[in-house]
Design a protein around this motif. Structure first.
Motif, short mmCIF file in Angstrom:
data_model
loop_
_atom_site.label_atom_id
_atom_site.label_comp_id
_atom_site.label_asym_id
_atom_site.label_seq_id
_atom_site.Cartn_x
_atom_site.Cartn_y
_atom_site.Cartn_z
N TYR A 93 27.73 36.26 39.72
CA TYR A 93 28.94 36.68 38.84
C TYR A 93 29.54 35.43 38.17
O TYR A 93 30.05 35.17 37.16
CB TYR A 93 29.46 37.51 39.64
N TRP A 99 32.75 37.78 33.89
CA TRP A 99 34.17 38.45 33.84
C TRP A 99 34.28 38.17 32.14
O TRP A 99 34.96 39.09 31.54
CB TRP A 99 35.26 37.80 34.43
N GLU A 100 33.77 37.37 31.50
CA GLU A 100 33.95 37.15 30.20
C GLU A 100 33.26 37.98 29.19
O GLU A 100 33.73 38.14 28.20
CB GLU A 100 33.37 35.72 29.83
N GLY A 104 30.76 43.63 35.88
CA GLY A 104 31.38 43.83 36.97
C GLY A 104 30.49 44.37 38.05
O GLY A 104 29.16 44.20 37.89
N LEU A 126 38.34 34.01 41.79
CA LEU A 126 38.87 34.29 40.64
C LEU A 126 40.30 33.47 40.08
O LEU A 126 40.33 33.08 39.25
CB LEU A 126 38.97 35.84 40.10
N ALA A 133 43.58 38.37 37.67
CA ALA A 133 43.01 39.19 38.37
C ALA A 133 44.09 40.12 39.13
O ALA A 133 45.12 39.53 39.52
CB ALA A 133 41.91 38.64 39.34
N LYS A 158 42.38 40.86 33.40
CA LYS A 158 41.23 40.58 33.07
C LYS A 158 40.09 41.14 33.86
O LYS A 158 39.06 41.68 33.62
CB LYS A 158 40.96 39.09 32.87
N VAL A 159 40.43 40.99 35.14
CA VAL A 159 39.42 41.62 36.16
C VAL A 159 40.15 42.41 37.26
O VAL A 159 41.35 42.05 37.63
CB VAL A 159 38.67 40.26 36.93
N LYS A 190 37.22 44.27 29.78
CA LYS A 190 37.74 43.97 31.09
C LYS A 190 37.08 44.56 32.33
O LYS A 190 36.68 45.63 32.26
CB LYS A 190 39.32 44.29 31.17
N GLY A 191 36.60 43.39 33.16
CA GLY A 191 35.75 43.98 34.33
C GLY A 191 36.34 44.41 35.35
O GLY A 191 37.57 44.26 35.48
N ASN A 219 28.36 47.53 34.79
CA ASN A 219 28.55 47.25 36.18
C ASN A 219 27.12 47.31 37.01
O ASN A 219 26.24 48.06 36.92
CB ASN A 219 29.32 48.16 36.86
#
Length: 237
Positions: A93, A99-100, A104, A126, A133, A158-159, A190-191, A219
């Motif tokens: 990951y 995450w970009e 997820g 992160l 996050a 973002k996460v 967004k993850g 995911n």
């Protein structure tokens, strides 16, 4: 100096883009989040967004168990193949900067297998990388308005690390909030990183087809098996 009130939108945009060229990021901004136009200034929208996200993050950080404050991915203990797979996926990951792309993972399994440990460790990594996050858990108590506000706030980072999903699924109104949360996050690229004690085979039924379908799009689903490490600790005495 005074805050800009009458400067045109075009002038603001020009100053904003000029500032971006040398921007060190909100954490290293020497102008305290201000963009200057001659002897005037206005708040940087990126800095304001960062401040808002940090405030949310600080409040949500209270959800992290005190015993896991020092969790790191390298310290995750693998007792079997499924836990080794979780460690490998977590490392991938970060290697792939998943995450970009809004990617997820959903980590399922019975209690005591280190799901929350890994979630906290990933959250901390992160944050160390400067990625916005938030670490959160289900909210089931309070007024409808307070619960709705809580889940709306989870749309922003973002996460989103969402730990111990399950108790809130008994309330239909919260299930609807979860659908909109995950749907909007997916749409905004967004993850999420989710942990749950729910069996992987029951997720579609427990979540409902709408949420399950949305989560499947970006995911990686992992089911962790093994012996409850808390039980192992108790067996020592």
């Amino acid at each position: 100096m005074v805050i800009v009130e009458s400067v045109t939108l075009e002038a603001k945009q020009t100053a904003y883009h000029a500032c971006l060229k040398s921007c060190p990021g909100p954490l290293k901004c020497k102008k305290n989040g201000l963009i200057f136009v001659e002897n005037l200034f206005f708040p940087c929208p990126d800095f304001q967004h960062h401040k808002k996200a940090k405030a949310i993050q600080k409040e949500l950080d209270q959800s992290i168990p005190e015993s896991l404050k020092d969790a790191q991915i390298k310290d995750y203990q693998c007792g079997n193949e499924t836990q080794q797979r979780l460690l490998a996926v977590a490392n991938r990951y970060f290697m792939k900067k998943a995450w970009e792309k809004g990617m997820g993972m959903i980590i399922t399994g019975t209690p005591g297998l280190g799901k929350t440990f890994m979630a906290v460790a990933m959250y901390k990594q992160l944050m160390q990388k400067g990625i916005q996050a938030a670490f959160a858990r289900p909210k089931t108590q309070g007024s409808y308005q307070s619960i709705e506000k809580y889940y709306k706030r989870l749309e922003q980072p973002k996460v989103l690390i969402y730990d111990d999903m399950g108790p809130e699924l008994r309330k239909e109104i919260i299930v609807d909030m979860l659908f909109f949360l995950f749907d909007r996050r997916l749409t905004a690229n967004k993850g999420v990183i989710i942990t749950t004690n729910l069996p992987i085979n029951n997720l579609k039924y427990s979540l409902g087809p709408r949420i399950h379908s949305r989560l499947k799009e970006k995911n990686y689903f992992l089911e962790i098996k093994g012996e409850d490490y808390r039980q192992r600790k108790r067996d020592l005495y």
